[in-house]
Design a protein around this motif. Sequence first.
Motif, short mmCIF file in Angstrom:
data_model
loop_
_atom_site.label_atom_id
_atom_site.label_comp_id
_atom_site.label_asym_id
_atom_site.label_seq_id
_atom_site.Cartn_x
_atom_site.Cartn_y
_atom_site.Cartn_z
N SER A 93 -16.22 -37.37 -50.77
CA SER A 93 -15.13 -36.44 -51.02
C SER A 93 -15.50 -35.06 -50.49
N PRO A 130 -8.44 -38.85 -54.97
CA PRO A 130 -8.57 -39.19 -53.56
C PRO A 130 -7.55 -38.40 -52.75
N GLY A 162 -11.78 -40.08 -53.87
CA GLY A 162 -12.07 -39.17 -54.97
C GLY A 162 -13.25 -39.71 -55.76
#
Lengths: 478, 478
Positions: free
Chosen positions: B420, B387, B215
């Motif tokens: 991401s 994440p 993330g």
Amino acid sequence: MSVPQAFYDYIDSHESQFIQRLADAVAIPSVSADAEHRKDVIAMGKYLQKQLQDLGVEVRMADVGRQVVDGQDLPLPPVILGKFGSDPKKKTVQLYAHYDVQPALLSDGWNTDPFKLTHDGQTGRLYGRGASDDKGPLLGWLNVLEAHVKGGLELPVNLRFCFEGMEESGSEGLDELIESEVGPGKFFEGVDCVCISDNYWLNDRTPCITYGLRGITYYKLTVSGPGRDLHSGVFGNMVHEPLVDLVHLMAKLISPQGEILVPGIAELVAPLTEEERKRYDKLDYSVQDVESAVGAAVARSDDKSELLMGRMRYPSLSLHGIEGAFSAPGAKTVIPACVHGKFSLRLVPNLTPENVDGLVIKYLKDEFAKLDSKNTLNVESLHGGKPWIADPNHWNYVAAIKATETIYKVSPDLTREGGSIPVTLTFAETLGVNVLLLPMGRGDDGAHSTNEKLDKSNYIQGTKLLGTYLYEVAANAT
Amino acid sequence: MSVPQAFYDYIDSHESQFIQRLADAVAIPSVSADAEHRKDVIAMGKYLQKQLQDLGVEVRMADVGRQVVDGQDLPLPPVILGKFGSDPKKKTVQLYAHYDVQPALLSDGWNTDPFKLTHDGQTGRLYGRGASDDKGPLLGWLNVLEAHVKGGLELPVNLRFCFEGMEESGSEGLDELIESEVGPGKFFEGVDCVCISDNYWLNDRTPCITYGLRGITYYKLTVSGPGRDLHSGVFGNMVHEPLVDLVHLMAKLISPQGEILVPGIAELVAPLTEEERKRYDKLDYSVQDVESAVGAAVARSDDKSELLMGRMRYPSLSLHGIEGAFSAPGAKTVIPACVHGKFSLRLVPNLTPENVDGLVIKYLKDEFAKLDSKNTLNVESLHGGKPWIADPNHWNYVAAIKATETIYKVSPDLTREGGSIPVTLTFAETLGVNVLLLPMGRGDDGAHSTNEKLDKSNYIQGTKLLGTYLYEVAANAT
Ligand SMILES: [Zn+2]
Ligand SMILES: [Zn+2]
Ligand SMILES: [Zn+2]
Ligand SMILES: [Zn+2]
């Protein structure tokens, strides 16, 4: 020789003509930094040539070559060299001013057209680009000359004019011209002192005379590593990031309190004498002056003299920025591959680029080695200039002090300035005579900023001051 | 259910048609970041709509609203939602890809026109913007579908398509659309697993399957002081300089060795297990891979597994740049009045924007207080995302692993990625099913860079891989 009342009377009775002269000059957008305006800078030079010739000055428009700007090969504006009077019984005063100006656009935030002189009748302010820097002071000399020539008065000194059109853009070609005109039979032969009118009072109240300027050395600190910019998602935590190294190095240059962290610099600075410290205590200045000038309560000290010494007699190290990193608005997740930190050190006696550059470069290399990074460091000095300081007890200063007392009825502040005007040092070193900075405008004139102004009283009283100074030179020179 | 040989034969015998399909798609410059190209993004959507409909897919072009770009009010490109098959005895696989691309100009350094697919016969590389990211993978699904529909084969699963046109520009409108289409009678009803093809192998040799993404939380750190930019000659050593404060703060975030200096972050990271450590040791990767990818010997470690864990399972803090300072070439002596440092933290389990932002902001405020500056600090998080990690033992992964072994005759690397792809987390959280990243291209494809390419073998074998995966889903799903 006392100043004839007829001189002052002429100035007072020609106030509106003198303001019109300033309006005519401001209307020529002589922006030296802009290739599109180069023709206007040259037109401004021609305008001055004619005015000087009409007043009997022997004028030479010195060609100082060409330059490439934005890919265009342009002529440099001529340096105007003028002679008025060659009486061997009189002192010869060399005058300097510049006829180019900083860029200005209405859209930058000006309240009025920057190239149309606007007189605010309520405040007495004359708004316009170049009003204070440096067309007003330059025209002050024309006003003084006109008052004598047309008023049938004899000037107490011989005058030499040196008006350049590239001051705001590095004074290209000027140093070489000055150096080439020194010697028997050359233009500068016989000059006894120099008077430069291209700075400002320390505040908006008290006239000043300036006897020192800081020098500078400007550095580019490069850290490079990866062969191209990287994505922080993919390579974050895998490689040594150049910007991380650079930020660590820049933090090691200067403390948040302004302490220069490069070893050896402080030791080189000429020690402060008790007499000198007292000179700062006497200056008409306050913490509030700096805070109102910068627009926030961010002064580093509560002691006015400490602040003034910080500007005038101590070096300063400022961080200017970083080239090569992400600098736009928004959020970009780049790891920049090669970044350049820019910083400069303002120099005071006895700091010179020669004795400082080595200290700075060695320190940065030592600190970089401690980072244990696999990136590569390079440090270079982009340009440098020595500090300048004159003897404020010289008759040239005595003349300026007396003239100021006559016109403004106060003793002027004796100041040093934090910036540099390179021609000052050139005159001092090549002519070997005393150089004086005699400002016309106030500290809040906003030279280089939007809404530049010159107070009408500074223009008119300033013209009287310049004329009076010439009489005091004649009276005090030894 | 084993894969029919006719499927592979169809792919092999239609290689040139499939390459032409990619060429047609690359020729549409569907750059989502550029307002001028918005019409091309929409044209790309229409092109896909027709192809899908011609193959019998029930297509809905979902309007996700409008957006203002560069002052222009523009329609967002539609999200293409497609249904193929509704057999309740079959599993339903949700596919995701994007049909927009990164900007590209020949003058950026491309060797060939970025919007003309160029086949290098010697290397087998297909050059063009979007070839690998993400038009190649998207068209791979069309190729698979065509091989079945035109080859008279029955698909072993039901398919759902979700193709968006804004992935490179923040996936505007996508999350809201997905959330609104979850539930009885809605588009995503009945989906059993998700397959996203929008990433790359770790290197240029070994296929991989990706089960985790970091993330991010992106910060803007503002230090302001003076009311306007100042001249360092005049104000150097008089005021607290915002850039000096900022550089000191940025240096306190991260060490030159990559250690995050914000207290509390390291403690939150999920501990490394011995089994996990071994998984990294097994990956086909070397220090030389990272150094050749970044173009310099600047890897932070000599241990391949340490480097991979740095990218995949540890957070990273990168400094991106400074807004508001001098960032151009050359030498400007400004003291910037207000500067914004940009940095981001890549998040891994168990770091989230929620539990990290407070730590970062408090630390910076504490450190700023220690600077004893009169300037003002502000810290804000510009955007953030958690994440994502999936269970690589799930049947969805088993299917992808078996398919890879069939096509490439090797076991795929099981990887996590450092960047991401926000839609991954959206699918995982809103649909509550297993999500898989199944890449088509190689680590050296240069997505987002100049000379983006897709190896012809990756396109053709990758198409076979995608089809084979669908059969393995049918065989392995429980
Ligand atoms: Zn000036
Ligand atoms: Zn100036
Ligand atoms: Zn993509
Ligand atoms: Zn992309």
